[in-house]
Design an enzyme around this catalytic site. Sequence first.
Site, mmCIF file in Angstrom:
data_model
loop_
_atom_site.group_PDB
_atom_site.id
_atom_site.type_symbol
_atom_site.label_atom_id
_atom_site.label_comp_id
_atom_site.label_asym_id
_atom_site.label_seq_id
_atom_site.Cartn_x
_atom_site.Cartn_y
_atom_site.Cartn_z
ATOM 1 N N ASP A 84 4.799 7.929 5.697
ATOM 2 C CA ASP A 84 4.196 8.804 6.712
ATOM 3 C C ASP A 84 3.798 7.987 7.946
ATOM 4 O O ASP A 84 2.784 7.299 7.933
ATOM 5 C CB ASP A 84 2.967 9.501 6.123
ATOM 6 C CG ASP A 84 2.278 10.420 7.119
ATOM 7 O OD1 ASP A 84 2.830 10.639 8.220
ATOM 8 O OD2 ASP A 84 1.177 10.926 6.801
ATOM 9 N N PRO A 85 4.578 8.073 9.030
ATOM 10 C CA PRO A 85 4.243 7.301 10.235
ATOM 11 C C PRO A 85 2.884 7.670 10.826
ATOM 12 O O PRO A 85 2.270 6.854 11.521
ATOM 13 C CB PRO A 85 5.373 7.658 11.207
ATOM 14 C CG PRO A 85 6.476 8.174 10.352
ATOM 15 C CD PRO A 85 5.812 8.831 9.189
ATOM 16 N N LYS A 102 3.225 -3.622 7.259
ATOM 17 C CA LYS A 102 3.416 -3.948 5.842
ATOM 18 C C LYS A 102 4.843 -3.624 5.414
ATOM 19 O O LYS A 102 5.486 -4.400 4.692
ATOM 20 C CB LYS A 102 2.423 -3.164 4.975
ATOM 21 C CG LYS A 102 0.988 -3.680 5.010
ATOM 22 C CD LYS A 102 0.106 -2.842 4.101
ATOM 23 C CE LYS A 102 -1.341 -3.323 4.121
ATOM 24 N NZ LYS A 102 -1.492 -4.658 3.489
ATOM 25 N N HIS A 114 0.168 8.415 9.128
ATOM 26 C CA HIS A 114 -0.901 8.215 8.145
ATOM 27 C C HIS A 114 -2.154 7.714 8.860
ATOM 28 O O HIS A 114 -2.068 6.884 9.780
ATOM 29 C CB HIS A 114 -0.458 7.185 7.094
ATOM 30 C CG HIS A 114 -1.311 7.154 5.881
ATOM 31 N ND1 HIS A 114 -2.561 6.570 5.872
ATOM 32 C CD2 HIS A 114 -1.104 7.637 4.627
ATOM 33 C CE1 HIS A 114 -3.086 6.677 4.660
ATOM 34 N NE2 HIS A 114 -2.225 7.324 3.881
ATOM 35 N N SER A 140 0.837 -1.201 0.000
ATOM 36 C CA SER A 140 0.000 0.000 0.000
ATOM 37 C C SER A 140 0.870 1.249 0.000
ATOM 38 O O SER A 140 1.969 1.261 0.564
ATOM 39 C CB SER A 140 -0.906 0.020 1.238
ATOM 40 O OG SER A 140 -1.648 1.231 1.307
#
Length: 328
Positions: A197-198, A219, A200, A192
């Site tokens: 961006d941690p 992921k 997100h 994905s």
Amino acid sequence: LCFALALALAGHHLLACSISYYVASTALQAASMVVHITAVTALLLMVAPALALSAPAPSSAVRKIVVTGAGGQTGQALFRKMLALPDEFAPVGIVRTESSKSELVKSGGIPAASIVVVDVASNADALKEVAKGCDGFAICTSAKPAPTGETTEEGRPLFGFPNGPPEVVDWEGQKNQIDACGPDTHVVLCSSMGGTDPNHPLNALGKVDGKGGNILKWKRKAEKYLIDSGRLYTVVHPGGLLNEPGDERELVVGVDDSTEGTDSRTVPRNDVASVMLNAFRYPKAYANRSFDLRAKPPGDGAPTIDFEALIESLGGKNCDYSLGEIAL
């Protein structure tokens, strides 16, 4: 009488000469033919190596490809595409439950013999049995968020992962799948966008008191594990997945969540499946690549048909795993 006899003898002599000439001529032609054939044979022997190098390669054998998550939407799209190409692929679809297998068979076009029931997160041994002898392995499993029925104090719905949290499905399950593959297996992983961006929003789904969730971080951990495994890999980061027809849009590849090429951050599932399928078709072009995938809106550009040119448009760039965070 003497004159007639002399004439007959002369005719006989003439006939003998003619026969001798014919025999000699035939022998000469035969010798010439032998010389010609010998010369041609020698020429062929000299150019054969060059001909062998310039001749088109024979069509590759049908490849066994394992497709996990075959009961899901993206995995099923890939599974069906491969089943429709029996001269190229012999796909084996893996689903988690018997009910998923029954639903696939009832939906039509998928033979029961092509489906295997294995929980990839908890049955590593069975997974290895299915993966034996496979040429490629497509990972399409993912934790799936769903509303819990509860809400926050602000009235927003809370989400959970009823079929397993990201740590189990997206890390442990995908690690099992990677480990099940032989060293020469081409592994194509559907992941994905958003991993750089941690914070997100997807990482907040399923979190309770700061624990759980972090689906993109788990992921990303599985992706890095695959890359470090030494296996041939292709990692695809789709944008937001659309349940709309494929093969109708121009696809855009990029890296590190860039918006270059289009403002769209979405892509049809069927187009994701097409890219994954073509990664197996063109392993040299897609070898050891990690990239993002989005699609322009319909009518903006021409539908993508050249999948080698698509990946080559990146100019060799890959996603940078020093960006974002990987789950610990």
